[in-house]
Design a protein around this motif. Structure first.
Motif, short mmCIF file in Angstrom:
data_model
loop_
_atom_site.label_atom_id
_atom_site.label_comp_id
_atom_site.label_asym_id
_atom_site.label_seq_id
_atom_site.Cartn_x
_atom_site.Cartn_y
_atom_site.Cartn_z
N ASP A 5 -9.79 1.82 2.07
CA ASP A 5 -9.76 2.75 3.20
C ASP A 5 -8.42 3.47 3.26
N TYR A 6 -7.34 2.74 3.06
CA TYR A 6 -6.01 3.32 3.03
C TYR A 6 -5.92 4.38 1.93
N CYS A 7 -6.44 4.05 0.76
CA CYS A 7 -6.41 5.00 -0.36
C CYS A 7 -7.17 6.28 -0.03
N LYS A 8 -8.33 6.15 0.60
CA LYS A 8 -9.11 7.35 0.97
C LYS A 8 -8.36 8.17 2.02
N CYS B 291 -5.06 8.81 -2.21
CA CYS B 291 -4.53 8.15 -3.42
C CYS B 291 -5.57 7.19 -3.99
N VAL B 292 -6.81 7.66 -4.03
CA VAL B 292 -7.92 6.84 -4.53
C VAL B 292 -7.73 6.61 -6.03
N PRO B 293 -7.81 5.38 -6.48
CA PRO B 293 -7.62 5.11 -7.91
C PRO B 293 -8.69 5.79 -8.75
N TRP C 162 0.82 -1.21 0.00
CA TRP C 162 0.00 0.00 0.00
C TRP C 162 0.86 1.26 0.00
N ALA C 163 1.94 1.26 0.77
CA ALA C 163 2.86 2.40 0.78
C ALA C 163 3.53 2.56 -0.59
N PHE C 164 3.91 1.47 -1.21
CA PHE C 164 4.49 1.47 -2.55
C PHE C 164 3.48 2.06 -3.55
#
Length: 178
Positions: free
Chosen positions: A65-68, A72-74, A25-27
């Protein structure tokens, strides 16, 4: 742009494994930020996901959730689908494994798309374009069903019934590679 192939699978395939998913996820976040820094108009999608509607590895909710949370939401979703029934086997080869068996449900592809849309709504990803970048009756090149009339009927029927439900259908793969 899209980053990685099936990070939601086990490390024996392409994935990072449950215990290292935060590393991926960090990558993803750093790659997303780099691409968007070059040009915010560039479209950056999810990694290629072997989307399992039941989410047996608890991958999708935490990832989205991480993206939000990390902004960094796709812009679009990159999905793979193989018309196999997935069976979770505990303790097989040190841990949890997924075993594929050909589905007996003649409507499984349409049901998959329906379930995909339902799940994406629950993940807060409703309305995102969906590109099916890998799709086949079976994941195996060696499956003898690949050279049958059934296979051509399967492809034709599912394309005709679902062509307007996704942005693309990327057939995987036309080969006699053994």
């Amino acid at each position: 742009f899209s980053l990685w192939n099936e990070p939601d699978t086990n490390p024996d395939m392409f994935g990072f494994g449950f215990e290292h998913r935060e590393d991926f996820w960090a990558f993803y976040r750093e790659t997303y930020a780099t691409v968007k820094a070059i040009d915010p108009a560039f479209q950056f999608g999810s990694p290629s996901l072997l989307f399992l509607p039941e989410d047996p590895l608890n991958w999708y909710h935490p990832f989205f959730d991480y993206c939000k949370t990390n902004r960094c939401v796709p812009d679009f979703l990159n999905i793979h689908y193989y018309d196999d029934d997935i069976e979770i086997v505990e303790g097989f080869s040190e841990g949890t494994s997924l075993v594929n068996k050909l589905s007996n449900d003649e409507d499984s592809f349409s049901k998959f798309i329906h379930t995909l849309y339902e799940n994406l709504e629950s993940y807060g990803m409703a309305g995102k374009p969906i590109f099916l970048t890998e799709w086949n009756l079976t994941v195996s090149h060696r499956n003898l069903i690949n050279d049958t009339c059934f296979k051509s009927c399967y492809l034709t029927r599912n394309l005709l019934e679902n062509y307007d439900r996704l942005e693309s259908f990327g057939y995987w793969s036309l080969t006699d590679f053994l």
